[in-house]
Design a protein around this motif. Sequence first.
Motif, mmCIF file in Angstrom:
data_model
loop_
_atom_site.group_PDB
_atom_site.id
_atom_site.type_symbol
_atom_site.label_atom_id
_atom_site.label_comp_id
_atom_site.label_asym_id
_atom_site.label_seq_id
_atom_site.Cartn_x
_atom_site.Cartn_y
_atom_site.Cartn_z
ATOM 1 N N PRO A 105 0.873 -1.211 0.133
ATOM 2 C CA PRO A 105 -0.081 0.133 0.147
ATOM 3 C C PRO A 105 0.565 1.318 0.000
ATOM 4 C CG PRO A 105 0.078 -0.861 2.210
ATOM 5 C CD PRO A 105 0.792 -1.901 1.181
ATOM 6 N N ILE A 106 0.352 2.265 -0.821
ATOM 7 C CA ILE A 106 1.024 3.659 -0.642
ATOM 8 C C ILE A 106 -0.090 4.628 -0.250
ATOM 9 C CG2 ILE A 106 2.554 3.041 -2.769
ATOM 10 C CD1 ILE A 106 0.513 4.786 -4.356
ATOM 11 N N GLN A 107 0.334 5.429 0.669
ATOM 12 C CA GLN A 107 -0.559 6.406 1.043
ATOM 13 C C GLN A 107 -0.917 7.570 0.119
ATOM 14 O OE1 GLN A 107 0.877 8.317 4.740
ATOM 15 N NE2 GLN A 107 -0.748 9.639 5.054
ATOM 16 N N VAL A 108 -2.082 8.021 -0.012
ATOM 17 C CA VAL A 108 -2.469 8.898 -1.069
ATOM 18 C C VAL A 108 -3.155 10.098 0.052
ATOM 19 C CG1 VAL A 108 -2.871 7.419 -2.698
ATOM 20 C CG2 VAL A 108 -4.784 7.642 -1.177
ATOM 21 N N ILE A 109 -3.434 11.282 -0.709
ATOM 22 C CA ILE A 109 -4.006 12.326 -0.238
ATOM 23 C C ILE A 109 -5.452 12.023 0.291
ATOM 24 C CG2 ILE A 109 -4.683 14.618 -0.253
ATOM 25 C CD1 ILE A 109 -2.480 14.937 -2.225
ATOM 26 N N PRO A 110 -5.794 12.443 1.843
ATOM 27 C CA PRO A 110 -7.057 11.852 2.276
ATOM 28 C C PRO A 110 -8.201 13.025 1.733
ATOM 29 C CG PRO A 110 -5.877 13.101 3.916
ATOM 30 C CD PRO A 110 -4.725 12.734 2.679
ATOM 31 N N ARG A 111 -9.470 12.400 1.590
ATOM 32 C CA ARG A 111 -10.407 13.293 1.350
ATOM 33 C C ARG A 111 -10.852 14.025 2.821
ATOM 34 N NH1 ARG A 111 -14.636 9.853 -2.140
ATOM 35 N NH2 ARG A 111 -16.209 10.883 -0.780
ATOM 36 N N VAL A 112 -11.789 15.090 2.359
ATOM 37 C CA VAL A 112 -11.935 16.103 3.566
ATOM 38 C C VAL A 112 -12.883 15.357 4.571
ATOM 39 C CG1 VAL A 112 -13.122 18.171 4.421
ATOM 40 C CG2 VAL A 112 -11.665 18.448 2.372
ATOM 41 N N GLU A 113 -13.607 14.377 4.132
ATOM 42 C CA GLU A 113 -14.684 13.864 5.008
ATOM 43 C C GLU A 113 -14.248 12.691 5.693
ATOM 44 O OE1 GLU A 113 -16.182 12.570 0.725
ATOM 45 O OE2 GLU A 113 -14.883 14.271 1.655
ATOM 46 N N TYR A 114 -12.842 12.137 5.062
ATOM 47 C CA TYR A 114 -12.241 11.039 5.808
ATOM 48 C C TYR A 114 -10.719 11.713 6.305
ATOM 49 C CZ TYR A 114 -16.093 8.372 3.857
ATOM 50 O OH TYR A 114 -17.189 7.833 3.496
ATOM 51 N N PRO A 115 -10.480 12.240 7.002
ATOM 52 C CA PRO A 115 -9.210 13.062 7.425
ATOM 53 C C PRO A 115 -8.188 11.908 7.872
ATOM 54 C CG PRO A 115 -10.777 13.304 9.416
ATOM 55 C CD PRO A 115 -11.441 12.622 8.112
ATOM 56 N N ASP A 116 -8.341 10.786 8.144
ATOM 57 C CA ASP A 116 -7.435 9.844 8.464
ATOM 58 C C ASP A 116 -6.573 9.437 7.312
ATOM 59 O OD1 ASP A 116 -8.576 9.491 11.112
ATOM 60 O OD2 ASP A 116 -10.239 8.566 10.152
ATOM 61 N N ALA A 117 -5.270 8.823 7.638
ATOM 62 C CA ALA A 117 -4.546 8.260 6.572
ATOM 63 C C ALA A 117 -5.355 7.366 5.717
ATOM 64 C CB ALA A 117 -3.069 7.982 7.003
ATOM 65 N N TRP A 118 -4.836 7.621 4.337
ATOM 66 C CA TRP A 118 -5.546 6.710 3.470
ATOM 67 C C TRP A 118 -4.613 5.963 2.513
ATOM 68 C CZ3 TRP A 118 -10.880 7.800 2.779
ATOM 69 C CH2 TRP A 118 -11.801 7.057 1.784
ATOM 70 N N PHE A 119 -4.830 4.746 2.152
ATOM 71 C CA PHE A 119 -3.870 3.946 1.572
ATOM 72 C C PHE A 119 -4.538 3.035 0.451
ATOM 73 C CE2 PHE A 119 -2.154 4.354 5.785
ATOM 74 C CZ PHE A 119 -0.837 4.785 5.649
ATOM 75 N N ILE A 120 -3.866 3.082 -0.737
ATOM 76 C CA ILE A 120 -4.357 1.971 -1.781
ATOM 77 C C ILE A 120 -3.212 1.187 -2.202
ATOM 78 C CG2 ILE A 120 -5.859 3.894 -2.756
ATOM 79 C CD1 ILE A 120 -3.935 3.864 -5.104
ATOM 80 N N THR A 121 -3.656 -0.180 -2.622
ATOM 81 C CA THR A 121 -2.941 -0.986 -3.384
ATOM 82 C C THR A 121 -3.467 -1.074 -4.861
ATOM 83 O OG1 THR A 121 -4.024 -2.980 -2.735
ATOM 84 C CG2 THR A 121 -2.251 -2.374 -1.275
ATOM 85 N N TYR A 122 -2.468 -1.345 -5.790
ATOM 86 C CA TYR A 122 -3.058 -1.293 -7.222
ATOM 87 C C TYR A 122 -1.986 -2.001 -8.165
ATOM 88 C CZ TYR A 122 0.440 2.712 -8.046
ATOM 89 O OH TYR A 122 1.597 3.174 -8.181
ATOM 90 N N ASN A 123 -2.568 -2.379 -9.248
ATOM 91 C CA ASN A 123 -1.459 -2.994 -10.362
ATOM 92 C C ASN A 123 -1.512 -1.876 -11.431
ATOM 93 O OD1 ASN A 123 -0.301 -4.071 -12.748
ATOM 94 N ND2 ASN A 123 -0.812 -6.190 -11.990
ATOM 95 N N PRO A 124 -0.305 -1.149 -11.735
ATOM 96 C CA PRO A 124 -0.171 -0.317 -12.534
ATOM 97 C C PRO A 124 -0.040 -0.629 -13.976
ATOM 98 C CG PRO A 124 1.872 -0.601 -11.507
ATOM 99 C CD PRO A 124 1.032 -1.250 -11.027
ATOM 100 N N PHE A 125 0.105 -2.027 -14.125
ATOM 101 C CA PHE A 125 0.670 -2.602 -15.458
ATOM 102 C C PHE A 125 -0.789 -3.449 -15.821
ATOM 103 C CE2 PHE A 125 4.850 -1.297 -13.359
ATOM 104 C CZ PHE A 125 4.999 -0.562 -14.321
ATOM 105 N N ALA A 126 -1.458 -3.306 -15.474
ATOM 106 C CA ALA A 126 -3.044 -4.241 -16.153
ATOM 107 C C ALA A 126 -3.287 -4.048 -17.499
ATOM 108 C CB ALA A 126 -4.186 -3.948 -15.287
ATOM 109 N N VAL A 127 -3.611 -4.870 -18.232
ATOM 110 C CA VAL A 127 -3.819 -4.632 -19.654
ATOM 111 C C VAL A 127 -5.297 -5.322 -20.214
ATOM 112 C CG1 VAL A 127 -2.889 -6.934 -20.154
ATOM 113 C CG2 VAL A 127 -2.848 -5.035 -22.090
ATOM 114 N N VAL A 128 -5.710 -4.654 -21.161
ATOM 115 C CA VAL A 128 -6.808 -5.043 -21.682
ATOM 116 C C VAL A 128 -6.790 -5.356 -23.200
ATOM 117 C CG1 VAL A 128 -7.628 -2.547 -21.988
ATOM 118 C CG2 VAL A 128 -9.425 -4.632 -22.017
ATOM 119 N N HIS A 129 -7.099 -6.187 -23.736
ATOM 120 C CA HIS A 129 -7.009 -6.682 -25.240
ATOM 121 C C HIS A 129 -8.249 -7.538 -25.761
ATOM 122 C CE1 HIS A 129 -5.915 -10.873 -24.595
ATOM 123 N NE2 HIS A 129 -5.328 -10.369 -23.410
#
Length: 376
Positions: free
Chosen positions: A316-340
Amino acid sequence: MEIGPVYDASINADATLTCFQLVTPDIPSLTKLDLNFAGFRQGEVHDVSLVRVDADGSTHAIASDASGDTYRIMQGMTGPLTRWLVMVGRPAKGPTSSFQMQATVAEGSDRYEPNDAIVKATPIQGNKVFEGNLDSAADVDNYLISFRADQKVAVIQIEAPVGVVIDVLDGSNTPYTLRGGDRKRVDASRPVFVAVRGDDAPDAARSKVSVTDPRAIAVLSSYSSKENISHLAPGTMPGVAGAANVARQMEVEVTAFEGDHTTRLGAGHEVTIFARDTGKNNENWLVGSVKVVTDANGTARATLPISGCKGGELGPIQVIPRVEYPDAWFITYNPFAVVHAWVDSSDPNAQAEPLNKPQLFQHICKETVTKRWRSR
């Protein structure tokens, strides 16, 4: 004359022409009128014509056959309560010329009729999908398929019930007999002849013939997500905001082309769209697939369901939180997914070119906060 009975008829010795008339029944659906003639003397030329008479009295020649054949078949598509003239002539007077004839109608004919006679085979240009039905036990549907000059091979697939037989004569004059479920590569260097007939087939038996270029490809025209994803992945380059972020579904449009990669496939071709997570060592994991069918422009659209991530995750990487959720926010993702996508009846190696084009998306695996957790 009436529809159904077999008539003994003749051209008198002192005549060159005889004429008959009939009226088709009051059937609202598309109906095929068949005129069968037999018993002409071998070698004697007879000119047989089928003429429609409209309500205003105007006449329209629908079919004609001037030859020395002993057997003839004439066909025309007819509406209800339509008057027809049947004329049989010869070049000069002579002995009485006797023959037999019969008129029948077949209800519910397909749009390619009349094509029972080989000389009346329906012309099909290019790689098409066409459907027809055998409207009677004697019905035969004939087609002549022509291809681009640079296409030398075609794939023919058949969908038909038991009892329907498809005779194929390919560009090298090689004959084949196919049935429902068969798939055959044929020579397409010259036009391919296809005849669909019944062999103890059920009434109104329907068939579908799919003709495809084995080098056909499917290319992603567009893909995006309508999802309300809280935080976008940061992209594959530092400082670049993520785009084409997808969590659980993607809106996809594909366009299918023949092997020249310019001519679009027509309607009815099946295409499968895939989404995959990929890894740094060329691993890939299937995360979604959907089958679509092309329209007349070779285009197909679908909502592609996407599963959770199956590999290649970052974070997980930390991203900027939204105002209504002031706590620390994390996401995991695959940046190299492909569609064909690929055309189902095409050769697998034909799909390499569109796969080499950029078709990346960023697959959002999950979002979490320090005090609450949510999965997409």
